[in-house]
Each structure stands twice: as structure tokens, then as C-alpha cells.
Design a protein around this motif. Structure first.
Motif, PDB file in Angstrom:
ATOM      1  N   ALA A   3       0.849  -1.190   0.000  1.00  0.00           N
ATOM      2  CA  ALA A   3       0.000   0.000   0.000  1.00  0.00           C
ATOM      3  C   ALA A   3       0.884   1.240   0.000  1.00  0.00           C
ATOM      4  CB  ALA A   3      -0.918   0.015   1.217  1.00  0.00           C
ATOM      5  N   LEU A   4       0.470   2.241  -0.754  1.00  0.00           N
ATOM      6  CA  LEU A   4       1.147   3.538  -0.786  1.00  0.00           C
ATOM      7  C   LEU A   4       0.182   4.574  -0.234  1.00  0.00           C
ATOM      8  CD1 LEU A   4       3.406   5.487  -1.644  1.00  0.00           C
ATOM      9  CD2 LEU A   4       2.383   5.527  -3.928  1.00  0.00           C
ATOM     10  N   ILE A   5       0.628   5.298   0.797  1.00  0.00           N
ATOM     11  CA  ILE A   5      -0.187   6.357   1.390  1.00  0.00           C
ATOM     12  C   ILE A   5       0.545   7.668   1.191  1.00  0.00           C
ATOM     13  CG2 ILE A   5      -1.232   7.242   3.503  1.00  0.00           C
ATOM     14  CD1 ILE A   5      -1.409   4.349   4.492  1.00  0.00           C
ATOM     15  N   ILE A   6      -0.019   8.524   0.359  1.00  0.00           N
ATOM     16  CA  ILE A   6       0.548   9.846   0.062  1.00  0.00           C
ATOM     17  C   ILE A   6      -0.317  10.865   0.795  1.00  0.00           C
ATOM     18  CG2 ILE A   6       1.076  11.530  -1.729  1.00  0.00           C
ATOM     19  CD1 ILE A   6       1.209   9.168  -3.702  1.00  0.00           C
ATOM     20  N   TYR A   7       0.328  11.764   1.541  1.00  0.00           N
ATOM     21  CA  TYR A   7      -0.467  12.729   2.299  1.00  0.00           C
ATOM     22  C   TYR A   7       0.314  14.021   2.502  1.00  0.00           C
ATOM     23  CZ  TYR A   7       2.429  11.681   6.350  1.00  0.00           C
ATOM     24  OH  TYR A   7       3.494  11.550   7.203  1.00  0.00           O
ATOM     25  N   THR A   8      -0.422  15.073   2.789  1.00  0.00           N
ATOM     26  CA  THR A   8       0.150  16.327   3.249  1.00  0.00           C
ATOM     27  C   THR A   8      -0.661  16.743   4.461  1.00  0.00           C
ATOM     28  OG1 THR A   8       0.849  18.555   2.631  1.00  0.00           O
ATOM     29  CG2 THR A   8      -1.241  17.816   1.744  1.00  0.00           C
ATOM     30  N   SER A   9      -0.029  17.398   5.406  1.00  0.00           N
ATOM     31  CA  SER A   9      -0.717  17.719   6.650  1.00  0.00           C
ATOM     32  C   SER A   9      -0.183  19.028   7.214  1.00  0.00           C
ATOM     33  CB  SER A   9      -0.510  16.583   7.654  1.00  0.00           C
ATOM     34  OG  SER A   9      -1.295  16.776   8.798  1.00  0.00           O
ATOM     35  N   ILE A  10      -1.095  19.893   7.573  1.00  0.00           N
ATOM     36  CA  ILE A  10      -0.708  21.182   8.156  1.00  0.00           C
ATOM     37  C   ILE A  10      -0.759  21.097   9.681  1.00  0.00           C
ATOM     38  CG2 ILE A  10      -1.352  23.618   8.362  1.00  0.00           C
ATOM     39  CD1 ILE A  10      -2.495  23.342   5.472  1.00  0.00           C
ATOM     40  N   THR A  11      -1.837  20.536  10.199  1.00  0.00           N
ATOM     41  CA  THR A  11      -2.031  20.468  11.650  1.00  0.00           C
ATOM     42  C   THR A  11      -1.747  19.083  12.223  1.00  0.00           C
ATOM     43  OG1 THR A  11      -4.355  19.911  11.410  1.00  0.00           O
ATOM     44  CG2 THR A  11      -3.807  22.259  11.553  1.00  0.00           C
ATOM     45  N   LYS A  12      -1.265  18.183  11.391  1.00  0.00           N
ATOM     46  CA  LYS A  12      -0.956  16.790  11.740  1.00  0.00           C
ATOM     47  C   LYS A  12      -2.191  15.905  11.857  1.00  0.00           C
ATOM     48  CE  LYS A  12       3.555  17.572  13.571  1.00  0.00           C
ATOM     49  NZ  LYS A  12       4.648  16.758  13.229  1.00  0.00           N
ATOM     50  N   LYS A  47       5.071  11.682   2.674  1.00  0.00           N
ATOM     51  CA  LYS A  47       4.572  12.996   3.081  1.00  0.00           C
ATOM     52  C   LYS A  47       5.028  14.029   2.059  1.00  0.00           C
ATOM     53  CE  LYS A  47       4.227  16.243   6.877  1.00  0.00           C
ATOM     54  NZ  LYS A  47       4.533  16.510   8.286  1.00  0.00           N
ATOM     55  N   VAL A  48       4.072  14.765   1.532  1.00  0.00           N
ATOM     56  CA  VAL A  48       4.361  15.787   0.527  1.00  0.00           C
ATOM     57  C   VAL A  48       4.314  17.145   1.215  1.00  0.00           C
ATOM     58  CG1 VAL A  48       3.623  16.832  -1.647  1.00  0.00           C
ATOM     59  CG2 VAL A  48       3.343  14.370  -1.285  1.00  0.00           C
ATOM     60  N   LEU A  49       5.415  17.873   1.152  1.00  0.00           N
ATOM     61  CA  LEU A  49       5.471  19.213   1.734  1.00  0.00           C
ATOM     62  C   LEU A  49       5.075  20.247   0.691  1.00  0.00           C
ATOM     63  CD1 LEU A  49       8.875  18.975   3.635  1.00  0.00           C
ATOM     64  CD2 LEU A  49       6.583  18.830   4.613  1.00  0.00           C
ATOM     65  N   PRO A  50       4.492  21.379   1.118  1.00  0.00           N
ATOM     66  CA  PRO A  50       4.169  22.447   0.164  1.00  0.00           C
ATOM     67  C   PRO A  50       5.438  22.980  -0.500  1.00  0.00           C
ATOM     68  CG  PRO A  50       3.178  22.870   2.319  1.00  0.00           C
ATOM     69  CD  PRO A  50       4.102  21.701   2.471  1.00  0.00           C
ATOM     70  N   LYS A  51       5.284  23.527  -1.699  1.00  0.00           N
ATOM     71  CA  LYS A  51       6.446  24.054  -2.429  1.00  0.00           C
ATOM     72  C   LYS A  51       7.173  25.132  -1.639  1.00  0.00           C
ATOM     73  CE  LYS A  51       5.661  22.933  -7.148  1.00  0.00           C
ATOM     74  NZ  LYS A  51       6.001  23.316  -8.482  1.00  0.00           N
TER      75      LYS A  51
END
Length: 70
Positions: free
Chosen positions: A3-12, A36-40
Motif C-alpha cells: 500500500a502507498l499512502i501519500i499525504y500532506t498535513s498542516i495540523t498533523k 509525506k508531501v510538503l508544500p512548495k
């Protein structure tokens, strides 16, 4: 299985949900990869993963709410 889980999170919160999903997959013996994908503006880049290499793909992002007055 994988499984691949791609996510971005601001407040966790989204990160917590991603790891909860991952724990469920792992309880069924499925190998989990977290991305985890960080904003540019924080130097983030889209990780190079190939969805065809995975049996499950989960994508999580923060919810944005626009409030209107009046």
C-alpha cells in the motif's frame, strides 16, 4: 501486497489519519509506504512513486474551508 499512502498535513490531523490507515493495512500483513508531501514554499517536491507497483493507493490532504459572512 503493498500500500502507498501519500499525504500532506498542516495540523498533523491528516498525518494521524494516514498512519491510522497504515496500521489497518499492516494488521492484514500489507506492507505500507508513507510519502509525506510538503508544500512548495517549504521546499516540497512530489515524491517519485509508481502507483502500478502498489495494490492500494490512499491520498490524504487537509480540508480547506471558506467562510462567508452575510
Amino acid at each position: 501486497m503493498k500500500a502507498l499512502i501519500i499525504y500532506t498535513s498542516i495540523t498533523k490531523n491528516t498525518e494521524q489519519v494516514a498512519y491510522t490507515f497504515g496500521s489497518m493495512f499492516e494488521s492484514f500483513g500489507i506492507d505500507v509506504t508513507y510519502a509525506k508531501v510538503l508544500p512548495k514554499y517549504k521546499g516540497g517536491e512530489i515524491p517519485e512513486y509508481y502507483p502500478e507497483d502498489y495494490d492500494f493507493l490512499c491520498i490524504g490532504c487537509p480540508r480547506s474551508e471558506e467562510r462567508r459572512v452575510g
